[in-house]
Design a protein around this motif. Structure first.
Motif, mmCIF file in Angstrom:
data_model
loop_
_atom_site.group_PDB
_atom_site.id
_atom_site.type_symbol
_atom_site.label_atom_id
_atom_site.label_comp_id
_atom_site.label_asym_id
_atom_site.label_seq_id
_atom_site.Cartn_x
_atom_site.Cartn_y
_atom_site.Cartn_z
ATOM 1 N N GLN A 162 50.610 33.655 10.063
ATOM 2 C CA GLN A 162 50.730 34.602 11.164
ATOM 3 C C GLN A 162 50.832 36.033 10.652
ATOM 4 N N LEU A 163 51.615 36.212 9.600
ATOM 5 C CA LEU A 163 51.795 37.549 9.013
ATOM 6 C C LEU A 163 50.467 38.104 8.504
ATOM 7 N N PHE A 164 49.712 37.285 7.814
ATOM 8 C CA PHE A 164 48.421 37.735 7.279
ATOM 9 C C PHE A 164 47.512 38.196 8.410
ATOM 10 N N ARG A 165 47.465 37.445 9.479
ATOM 11 C CA ARG A 165 46.583 37.777 10.597
ATOM 12 C C ARG A 165 47.052 39.044 11.320
ATOM 13 N N GLU A 166 48.348 39.273 11.310
ATOM 14 C CA GLU A 166 48.875 40.484 11.935
ATOM 15 C C GLU A 166 48.623 41.725 11.078
ATOM 16 N N VAL A 168 46.284 42.191 8.162
ATOM 17 C CA VAL A 168 44.951 42.522 7.656
ATOM 18 C C VAL A 168 44.020 42.863 8.830
ATOM 19 N N SER A 169 43.252 43.928 8.669
ATOM 20 C CA SER A 169 42.380 44.393 9.748
ATOM 21 C C SER A 169 41.336 43.339 10.121
ATOM 22 N N ALA A 170 40.894 43.386 11.366
ATOM 23 C CA ALA A 170 39.928 42.406 11.869
ATOM 24 C C ALA A 170 38.613 42.406 11.087
ATOM 25 N N PRO A 171 38.042 43.589 10.747
ATOM 26 C CA PRO A 171 36.779 43.562 9.994
ATOM 27 C C PRO A 171 36.915 42.882 8.626
ATOM 28 N N THR A 202 32.393 37.128 -2.976
ATOM 29 C CA THR A 202 32.636 38.572 -2.880
ATOM 30 C C THR A 202 32.613 38.967 -1.415
ATOM 31 N N LEU A 203 33.324 40.055 -1.094
ATOM 32 C CA LEU A 203 33.410 40.497 0.290
ATOM 33 C C LEU A 203 32.338 41.538 0.596
ATOM 34 N N ASP A 204 31.737 41.390 1.735
ATOM 35 C CA ASP A 204 30.770 42.379 2.213
ATOM 36 C C ASP A 204 31.505 43.314 3.167
ATOM 37 N N ALA A 205 32.326 44.200 2.580
ATOM 38 C CA ALA A 205 33.135 45.129 3.371
ATOM 39 C C ALA A 205 33.317 46.413 2.578
ATOM 40 N N PRO A 206 33.519 47.551 3.250
ATOM 41 C CA PRO A 206 33.729 48.822 2.544
ATOM 42 C C PRO A 206 34.950 48.760 1.634
ATOM 43 N N ALA A 207 34.835 49.427 0.480
ATOM 44 C CA ALA A 207 35.939 49.422 -0.493
ATOM 45 C C ALA A 207 37.210 49.993 0.111
ATOM 46 N N GLU A 208 37.076 51.013 0.977
ATOM 47 C CA GLU A 208 38.265 51.616 1.584
ATOM 48 C C GLU A 208 38.982 50.619 2.496
ATOM 49 N N ALA A 209 38.218 49.833 3.237
ATOM 50 C CA ALA A 209 38.817 48.845 4.133
ATOM 51 C C ALA A 209 39.527 47.756 3.339
ATOM 52 N N ILE A 210 38.912 47.344 2.239
ATOM 53 C CA ILE A 210 39.527 46.333 1.377
ATOM 54 C C ILE A 210 40.824 46.855 0.783
ATOM 55 N N ALA A 211 40.803 48.103 0.283
ATOM 56 C CA ALA A 211 41.999 48.699 -0.321
ATOM 57 C C ALA A 211 43.110 48.846 0.708
ATOM 58 N N ALA A 212 42.760 49.273 1.917
ATOM 59 C CA ALA A 212 43.768 49.460 2.963
ATOM 60 C C ALA A 212 44.410 48.130 3.340
ATOM 61 N N ALA A 213 43.600 47.079 3.444
ATOM 62 C CA ALA A 213 44.127 45.763 3.797
ATOM 63 C C ALA A 213 45.037 45.221 2.702
ATOM 64 N N ALA A 214 44.617 45.395 1.441
ATOM 65 C CA ALA A 214 45.435 44.922 0.318
ATOM 66 C C ALA A 214 46.762 45.666 0.257
ATOM 67 N N ASN A 215 46.724 46.979 0.459
ATOM 68 C CA ASN A 215 47.956 47.775 0.435
ATOM 69 C C ASN A 215 48.891 47.395 1.573
ATOM 70 N N ALA A 216 48.324 47.147 2.756
ATOM 71 C CA ALA A 216 49.146 46.760 3.898
ATOM 72 C C ALA A 216 49.857 45.446 3.632
ATOM 73 N N LEU A 217 49.153 44.522 3.004
ATOM 74 C CA LEU A 217 49.740 43.217 2.717
ATOM 75 C C LEU A 217 50.807 43.325 1.632
ATOM 76 N N ARG A 218 50.514 44.102 0.598
ATOM 77 C CA ARG A 218 51.477 44.266 -0.503
ATOM 78 C C ARG A 218 52.743 44.981 -0.035
ATOM 79 N N SER A 219 52.595 45.945 0.837
ATOM 80 C CA SER A 219 53.743 46.769 1.238
ATOM 81 C C SER A 219 54.598 46.113 2.321
ATOM 82 N N ASN A 220 54.108 45.052 2.924
ATOM 83 C CA ASN A 220 54.879 44.353 3.952
ATOM 84 C C ASN A 220 55.980 43.549 3.273
ATOM 85 N N GLN A 221 57.225 43.855 3.585
ATOM 86 C CA GLN A 221 58.354 43.208 2.908
ATOM 87 C C GLN A 221 58.465 41.719 3.246
ATOM 88 N N ARG A 222 57.808 41.277 4.292
ATOM 89 C CA ARG A 222 57.866 39.862 4.675
ATOM 90 C C ARG A 222 56.849 39.022 3.915
#
Length: 261
Positions: A162-166, A168-171, A202-222
């Motif tokens: 549930q946390l992952f789906r909340e 990481v961005s939809a794209p 490999t992901l077919d997504a912009p590098a910025e979107a990938i970085a933002a999603a990874a950072n959001a997941l890493r920074s979530n304390q849960r």
């Protein structure tokens, strides 16, 4: 005809003929009853053969599904371990690799059941038609245990999923599903089980979107505590499937012809 002749012989006091007629009547009744019993036994035997073959086919499908569930959860566990290592600083994967592993750690496999023959046998009270004790007992164990459903339900509704789906961005989630999701596996294809989830992608997504999603997941304390619970649940599931159900697994492999001679 016989009864008329018997009556005539009685009137004539031809006791020998009376006795002979009586023997013929008794023999006819006996033979008729015996033929009826033979026909019933033949039908029961044929019915038993049909259900035994059907149940064996169903259990071979269950054996494949059981092995698939083990291999799949091993893939999920490997990805959970890699993601935990990244979150704890023990490893430093790229943002893309981190997201792929984190996504695959959320995945679960629902085991389709093949229980039609067993349910029919139980509902009609004919389970004893299955003379093969191993086949009968294995079916009863496989189709009455809630284990497979519990494993799927725990994974489906895990906090980490549930946390992952909340988070990481939809794209990015769409890219993960399309490029790194489950491979299609045909029922009965044991060779395709290995790596059906844990394969190179490999992901077919912009590098910025990938970085933002990874950072959001890493920074979530849960994220870390939720993934640690998910990791523990997967290990427990694998222990239950393999170590705690050795008899079921061994019987299924025997029925499927997968055990070494």
């Amino acid at each position: 005809m016989i009864l008329r002749r018997l009556s005539e012989h009685v009137k004539a006091q031809n006791w020998f003929a009376v006795g002979l007629d009586f023997v013929i009547v008794v023999a006819g009744v006996f033979l008729g009853t015996q033929v009826s019993i033979w026909n019933e036994e033949r039908e029961t035997h044929a019915r038993a053969n049909v259900f035994t073959a059907r149940l064996a086919d169903d259990l071979r499908a269950e054996a494949w599904g059981y092995e698939y569930l083990i291999a799949y959860n091993e893939d999920v566990l490997a990805n959970a371990e890699r993601t935990l290592a990244a979150l704890s600083g023990e490893a430093a994967p790229s943002d893309e690799a981190f997201l792929i592993g984190a996504y695959r750690a959320t995945q679960y496999k629902y085991s389709d059941r093949h229980r039609a023959s067993y349910d029919e046998l139980v509902s009609t009270g004919e389970i004893n038609l299955i003379a093969d004790e191993k086949l009968r007992e294995t079916a009863m164990l496989v189709f009455t245990t809630p284990l497979l459903d519990v494993i799927s339900e725990e994974a489906k509704f895990s906090e980490y999923r549930q946390l992952f789906r909340e988070t990481v961005s939809a794209p990015v989630q769409r890219a993960l599903l399309r490029r790194c999701g489950d491979r299609t596996v045909t029922l009965g294809d044991y060779d395709a089980i290995a790596g059906s989830l844990d394969y190179a992608c490999t992901l077919d997504a912009p590098a910025e979107a990938i970085a933002a999603a990874a950072n959001a997941l890493r920074s979530n304390q849960r994220t870390l505590p939720a993934l640690q619970r998910r990791f523990a649940d997967i290990e427990t599931a694998l222990t239950d499937l393999v170590a705690n159900n050795q008899t079921v697994l061994g019987n299924l492999r025997d029925i499927a012809g997968r055990n070494a001679p």
